[in-house]
Design a protein around this motif. Structure first.
Motif, short mmCIF file in Angstrom:
data_model
loop_
_atom_site.label_atom_id
_atom_site.label_comp_id
_atom_site.label_asym_id
_atom_site.label_seq_id
_atom_site.Cartn_x
_atom_site.Cartn_y
_atom_site.Cartn_z
N HIS A 113 -27.75 -36.50 -42.75
CA HIS A 113 -27.44 -35.52 -41.69
C HIS A 113 -28.61 -34.60 -41.40
O HIS A 113 -28.87 -34.25 -40.25
CB HIS A 113 -26.22 -34.69 -42.10
N ALA A 114 -29.35 -34.21 -42.40
CA ALA A 114 -30.49 -33.31 -42.20
C ALA A 114 -31.54 -33.95 -41.30
O ALA A 114 -32.16 -33.29 -40.47
CB ALA A 114 -31.11 -32.92 -43.55
N ILE A 115 -31.74 -35.26 -41.46
CA ILE A 115 -32.71 -35.96 -40.63
C ILE A 115 -32.19 -36.07 -39.21
O ILE A 115 -32.93 -35.88 -38.24
CB ILE A 115 -32.99 -37.36 -41.21
N ARG A 116 -30.92 -36.35 -39.04
CA ARG A 116 -30.34 -36.51 -37.70
C ARG A 116 -30.47 -35.23 -36.88
O ARG A 116 -30.64 -35.29 -35.67
CB ARG A 116 -28.86 -36.90 -37.80
N THR A 117 -30.35 -34.10 -37.53
CA THR A 117 -30.34 -32.84 -36.78
C THR A 117 -31.71 -32.18 -36.70
O THR A 117 -31.85 -31.16 -36.04
CB THR A 117 -29.35 -31.85 -37.43
N LEU A 118 -32.72 -32.73 -37.34
CA LEU A 118 -34.06 -32.16 -37.25
C LEU A 118 -34.56 -32.26 -35.81
O LEU A 118 -34.47 -33.29 -35.17
CB LEU A 118 -35.01 -32.92 -38.19
#
Length: 262
Positions: A113-118
């Motif tokens: 999720h952290a990568i998706r929202t970066l």
């Protein structure tokens, strides 16, 4: 740990790469040299941003960013096998590492999720588009990027990171930029449309055209006809790309007489 959605995304990236005509049609590649150059410049911009975000500056510009994002990440076995089979093809190491990165990132970002929202633009999409429009590129012995038909130095990471977006990843925009022969672009000023181009075909002669978002390139005599208060200025291809993008998307910034942008 991966999931089905991540593996599907990686498989889709693999399918696109496998569909590339890596054995180049030289005439087709030369005809798409401008869009390929702008796509490479857009990749250099994006890769500089990603390198800064994940402390991968030493690997810039062509690298697999997933190793910096998650050193423990592994592709699903099925995708890993297909990827290694694909990478046995004859291509440069810089192309291989970016193809590997594109497939791995597609799977990694859909289960993290952290990568998706970066807030970063899709890293490898400009390069995949470049490959789809004429195959691989090479780095020559002085570090210049050879895209077949055009060659230029990559510049610095800091310089590329400071650029505004260079070209829209929109097929209509990319297609509108490409034609064989020597091309120069003009506008009333660098921020207003419409955009004109003067083409000097390889067989000789000259042709002037104006771009309409609805009709594409149309013949014009405006560049060679005196137009009172209006002064045409030469613009760079990046500026032409932005004006063409606005025309394609219907952005109302055009100021050209007789140009219907509806």
């Amino acid at each position: 740990m991966t999931n089905g959605h991540g593996e599907q995304a990686a498989s889709e990236a693999m399918e696109r790469l496998c569909a590339v005509k890596w054995e180049r049609d030289w005439g087709d590649v030369f005809g798409k040299s401008m869009s390929r150059r702008l796509l490479m410049r857009e990749y250099l911009r994006r890769s500089a941003l990603w390198a800064q975000a994940y402390s991968a500056e030493s690997a810039w510009p062509f690298f697999d960013v997933t190793g910096y994002m998650d050193p423990e990440f592994k592709l699903s076995p099925n995708t890993a096998h297909k990827l290694e089979e694909f990478l046995r093809a004859r291509m440069s190491e810089d192309v291989k590492v970016t193809c590997r990165g594109a497939v791995r990132l597609a799977e990694l970002r859909l289960h993290n999720h952290a990568i998706r929202t970066l807030d970063l633009p899709d890293l490898y999409e400009p390069l995949i588009r470049l490959y789809e429009r004429g195959g691989e590129f090479m780095v020559d012995n002085v570090g210049a990027l050879d895209l077949t038909g055009v060659s230029f130095p990559p510049g610095s990471l800091q310089g590329n990171a400071s650029y505004t977006p260079i070209v829209a990843l929109h097929d209509t925009v990319l297609d509108a930029l490409d034609i064989e022969g020597r091309v120069t672009f003009y506008a009333y000023d660098s921020d207003r449309g419409p955009v004109f181009r003067r083409l000097l075909p390889q067989g000789g002669g000259q042709r002037d055209e104006v771009f309409s978002g609805k009709l594409g390139w149309q013949p014009t005599t405006q560049l060679s006809t005196s137009d009172g208060d209006r002064e045409y200025v030469r613009i760079y291809d990046q500026e032409a790309a932005r004006i063409i993008e606005d025309a394609v998307l219907g952005v109302p910034r055009f100021a050209g007489p007789g140009i219907d942008q509806d």
